[in-house]
Motif scaffolding. Structure first.
Motif, PDB file in Angstrom:
ATOM      1  N   ALA A  11       0.356  -0.861   0.320  1.00  0.00           N
ATOM      2  CA  ALA A  11       0.532  -0.437  -0.066  1.00  0.00           C
ATOM      3  C   ALA A  11       0.979   1.101  -0.194  1.00  0.00           C
ATOM      4  O   ALA A  11       0.664   2.243  -0.653  1.00  0.00           O
ATOM      5  CB  ALA A  11      -0.814   0.129   1.091  1.00  0.00           C
ATOM      6  N   GLU A  12       1.572   1.694   1.162  1.00  0.00           N
ATOM      7  CA  GLU A  12       3.132   2.699   1.143  1.00  0.00           C
ATOM      8  C   GLU A  12       3.427   3.176  -0.126  1.00  0.00           C
ATOM      9  O   GLU A  12       3.308   3.688  -1.215  1.00  0.00           O
ATOM     10  CB  GLU A  12       3.680   2.146   2.039  1.00  0.00           C
ATOM     11  N   MET A  13       4.238   1.423  -1.076  1.00  0.00           N
ATOM     12  CA  MET A  13       4.615   1.319  -2.479  1.00  0.00           C
ATOM     13  C   MET A  13       4.307   2.148  -3.801  1.00  0.00           C
ATOM     14  O   MET A  13       3.869   3.116  -4.382  1.00  0.00           O
ATOM     15  CB  MET A  13       5.350   0.381  -2.689  1.00  0.00           C
ATOM     16  N   ALA A  14       2.636   1.620  -3.421  1.00  0.00           N
ATOM     17  CA  ALA A  14       1.622   2.004  -4.678  1.00  0.00           C
ATOM     18  C   ALA A  14       1.116   3.506  -4.345  1.00  0.00           C
ATOM     19  O   ALA A  14       0.127   4.053  -5.355  1.00  0.00           O
ATOM     20  CB  ALA A  14       0.666   0.420  -4.530  1.00  0.00           C
ATOM     21  N   GLY A  15       0.802   3.903  -2.852  1.00  0.00           N
ATOM     22  CA  GLY A  15       0.430   5.478  -2.537  1.00  0.00           C
ATOM     23  C   GLY A  15      -0.707   5.219  -2.769  1.00  0.00           C
ATOM     24  O   GLY A  15      -2.320   5.919  -2.929  1.00  0.00           O
ATOM     25  N   VAL A  16      -1.770   3.699  -2.328  1.00  0.00           N
ATOM     26  CA  VAL A  16      -3.155   3.438  -2.202  1.00  0.00           C
ATOM     27  C   VAL A  16      -3.289   2.896  -0.335  1.00  0.00           C
ATOM     28  O   VAL A  16      -2.043   2.934   0.293  1.00  0.00           O
ATOM     29  CB  VAL A  16      -3.363   2.581  -2.672  1.00  0.00           C
ATOM     30  N   SER A  17      -4.375   2.609  -0.229  1.00  0.00           N
ATOM     31  CA  SER A  17      -4.773   2.087   1.347  1.00  0.00           C
ATOM     32  C   SER A  17      -4.950   1.105   1.299  1.00  0.00           C
ATOM     33  O   SER A  17      -4.775  -0.004   0.318  1.00  0.00           O
ATOM     34  CB  SER A  17      -6.600   2.920   1.744  1.00  0.00           C
ATOM     35  N   LYS A  18      -4.557   0.605   2.657  1.00  0.00           N
ATOM     36  CA  LYS A  18      -4.381  -0.596   2.671  1.00  0.00           C
ATOM     37  C   LYS A  18      -5.494  -2.034   1.975  1.00  0.00           C
ATOM     38  O   LYS A  18      -5.279  -2.612   1.907  1.00  0.00           O
ATOM     39  CB  LYS A  18      -4.005  -1.376   3.668  1.00  0.00           C
ATOM     40  N   GLY A  19      -6.599  -1.410   1.990  1.00  0.00           N
ATOM     41  CA  GLY A  19      -8.042  -1.806   1.862  1.00  0.00           C
ATOM     42  C   GLY A  19      -8.325  -2.375   0.464  1.00  0.00           C
ATOM     43  O   GLY A  19      -8.600  -3.232  -0.584  1.00  0.00           O
ATOM     44  N   THR A  20      -7.685  -0.845  -0.100  1.00  0.00           N
ATOM     45  CA  THR A  20      -7.629  -1.349  -1.886  1.00  0.00           C
ATOM     46  C   THR A  20      -7.184  -2.375  -2.288  1.00  0.00           C
ATOM     47  O   THR A  20      -6.923  -2.691  -2.930  1.00  0.00           O
ATOM     48  CB  THR A  20      -6.697   0.458  -2.318  1.00  0.00           C
ATOM     49  N   VAL A  21      -5.504  -2.441  -1.633  1.00  0.00           N
ATOM     50  CA  VAL A  21      -4.276  -3.507  -1.666  1.00  0.00           C
ATOM     51  C   VAL A  21      -5.425  -5.052  -1.898  1.00  0.00           C
ATOM     52  O   VAL A  21      -5.116  -4.976  -2.109  1.00  0.00           O
ATOM     53  CB  VAL A  21      -3.252  -3.789  -0.927  1.00  0.00           C
ATOM     54  N   ASP A  22      -5.901  -5.185  -0.470  1.00  0.00           N
ATOM     55  CA  ASP A  22      -6.839  -6.598  -0.238  1.00  0.00           C
ATOM     56  C   ASP A  22      -8.213  -6.450  -1.399  1.00  0.00           C
ATOM     57  O   ASP A  22      -8.415  -7.604  -2.000  1.00  0.00           O
ATOM     58  CB  ASP A  22      -7.154  -6.567   1.514  1.00  0.00           C
ATOM     59  N   ARG A  23      -8.503  -5.185  -1.465  1.00  0.00           N
ATOM     60  CA  ARG A  23      -9.640  -5.990  -2.517  1.00  0.00           C
ATOM     61  C   ARG A  23      -8.851  -5.914  -3.572  1.00  0.00           C
ATOM     62  O   ARG A  23      -9.984  -7.352  -4.813  1.00  0.00           O
ATOM     63  CB  ARG A  23     -10.345  -4.571  -2.654  1.00  0.00           C
ATOM     64  N   VAL A  24      -7.760  -5.457  -4.695  1.00  0.00           N
ATOM     65  CA  VAL A  24      -7.350  -6.078  -5.428  1.00  0.00           C
ATOM     66  C   VAL A  24      -6.061  -7.372  -5.526  1.00  0.00           C
ATOM     67  O   VAL A  24      -6.099  -8.244  -6.418  1.00  0.00           O
ATOM     68  CB  VAL A  24      -6.165  -5.592  -6.124  1.00  0.00           C
ATOM     69  N   LEU A  25      -5.911  -7.536  -4.252  1.00  0.00           N
ATOM     70  CA  LEU A  25      -4.877  -9.192  -4.309  1.00  0.00           C
ATOM     71  C   LEU A  25      -6.482 -10.384  -4.076  1.00  0.00           C
ATOM     72  O   LEU A  25      -6.206 -11.038  -4.390  1.00  0.00           O
ATOM     73  CB  LEU A  25      -5.051  -9.846  -2.431  1.00  0.00           C
ATOM     74  N   HIS A  26      -7.690  -9.736  -2.739  1.00  0.00           N
ATOM     75  CA  HIS A  26      -8.977 -10.338  -3.578  1.00  0.00           C
ATOM     76  C   HIS A  26      -9.841 -11.022  -4.274  1.00  0.00           C
ATOM     77  O   HIS A  26     -11.183 -11.553  -4.417  1.00  0.00           O
ATOM     78  CB  HIS A  26      -9.319 -10.956  -1.692  1.00  0.00           C
ATOM     79  N   LYS A  27      -9.867  -9.861  -5.467  1.00  0.00           N
ATOM     80  CA  LYS A  27     -10.647  -9.681  -6.363  1.00  0.00           C
ATOM     81  C   LYS A  27     -12.129  -9.364  -5.996  1.00  0.00           C
ATOM     82  O   LYS A  27     -12.913 -10.145  -6.260  1.00  0.00           O
ATOM     83  CB  LYS A  27     -10.589 -10.502  -7.453  1.00  0.00           C
ATOM     84  N   ARG A  28     -12.139  -8.617  -4.739  1.00  0.00           N
ATOM     85  CA  ARG A  28     -13.745  -8.281  -4.829  1.00  0.00           C
ATOM     86  C   ARG A  28     -13.920  -6.897  -4.079  1.00  0.00           C
ATOM     87  O   ARG A  28     -12.755  -5.624  -4.162  1.00  0.00           O
ATOM     88  CB  ARG A  28     -13.621  -9.043  -2.881  1.00  0.00           C
TER      89      ARG A  28
END
Length: 348
Positions: A11-28
């Motif tokens: 999240a820090e490397m992409a400049g987005v929230s942890k929630g956004t990363v979680d949604r991308v990883l789990h495709k939801r």
């Protein structure tokens, strides 16, 4: 050392929230195209590999796999499938996989349908079945397909919509191998194909074996053979109510027999009792077959290995559910040729 990246790191490397990363990883959930592009770039740069085991344990998800096969009390060929279920659970239970076995009457199509519907009513995540009855299996496959239940088959292939894959031997090729063995044993003459305890018109596995057997002699134009096909039950009754003895009395020139089921011992017992000196090729390492193999009344057995079929079938479904691994359309096992000299190494 290889760095282990957390969702927070990404999240820090992409400049987005942890929630956004979680949604991308789990495709939801919804993710903006810009955020999706940023996260995917970072995942590619760091060659991110998700941990599916940790994911499954975190979700506390229990997957239910049901395996449906004939009752081993009625046909000992299927007994090793219970060992496969036990071995499977030892390997996968800690990962949140539960296996349940169901048996049906090997002689009654309605028993297969009734038990299959019972399994479906429990809403399993996937079903592995050994469908001996083609017409009934087609109906069950459609019901599962409509309900979104994953279905795989072992021992018998049903080429219809709704089945994810098949685990077993190339049945057509195994029939050709049986033909080659008898060709080597007798040279020429009259051969009987004998189906024991099966409704051939509704059993594609036996049809494929017979087709493969006959295709060998059709392709081998130099062979001089006559082939007769009969169906009997284990009490020696033919479809036309004649006895097995009557059949051989009417066909005294028969030299070889191909038995398409694990009940090869039925014909071997007849061979011994009537001193027929038949060359016999059949299937499977059930106790009675091994006895006649050792005594010389069965020449070769083709080992179909039901335990391995069941274990691979369950494992393939489990790894699909746990790790999103693709289910192959078919997994073909080796066609092992067994004789009196090598059978011991195949016994577990």
């Amino acid at each position: 050392m290889i760095k282990k990246y957390t969702i927070k790191d990404i999240a820090e490397m992409a400049g987005v929230s942890k929630g956004t990363v979680d949604r991308v990883l789990h495709k939801r959930g919804k993710v903006s195209p810009t955020a999706l592009k940023k996260v995917n770039k970072i995942l590619k740069d760091i060659d991110f590999k998700p941990n599916p085991i940790a994911k499954n344990l975190k979700n506390n998800k229990i997957y239910r796999l049901c395996i449906l096969f004939p009752d081993y009390h009625e046909d000992s060929y299927w007994a090793p499938c219970l060992e496969a279920v036990k071995e499977f659970e030892e390997n996968y239970q800690a990962l949140g996989i539960k296996a349940e076995e169901y048996g049906y009457n090997v002689f009654l199509p309605e028993s297969f349908t009734k038990k299959a519907l019972e399994v479906i009513s429990t809403n399993p995540d996937a079903i592995l079945m050994a469908p001996l009855f083609f017409n009934e299996a087609k109906i069950i496959s459609k019901i599962c397909h409509d309900k979104g239940i994953i279905v795989s088959t072992f021992n018998n292939i049903i080429k219809k919509e709704g089945f994810s894959n098949y685990i077993g031997q190339d049945l057509f090729q195994s029939g050709r191998i049986a033909a080659k063995l008898l060709d080597t044993l007798i040279g020429k003459g009259h051969i009987a194909i004998i189906h024991v305890d099966e409704i051939v018109q509704n059993a594609t596995h036996m049809q494929q074996k017979e087709k493969g057997f006959k295709s060998y002699f059709k392709d081998n134009k130099t062979s001089d053979y006559k082939i007769s096909t009969i169906s009997i039950d284990k009490n020696f009754n033919l479809n036309n109510n004649e006895s097995l003895e009557s059949f051989f009395n009417l066909n005294t020139d028969i030299k070889g027999v191909f038995v398409t089921t694990s009940k090869t011992y039925v014909v071997a017992e007849f061979n011994k009792a009537h001193n027929k000196h038949l060359k016999i090729v059949g299937y499977d390492l059930v106790d009675n077959n091994i006895r006649f193999l050792k005594e010389g009344y069965i020449d070769f057995l083709i080992n179909q290995n039901p335990k391995k079929q069941a274990f691979i079938g369950l494992s393939t479904l489990a790894e699909h559910l746990l790790f999103d691994k693709e289910i192959p359309k078919r997994i073909l096992l080796p066609i092992d040729i067994i004789n009196s000299e090598n059978f011991k190494q195949y016994l577990e």
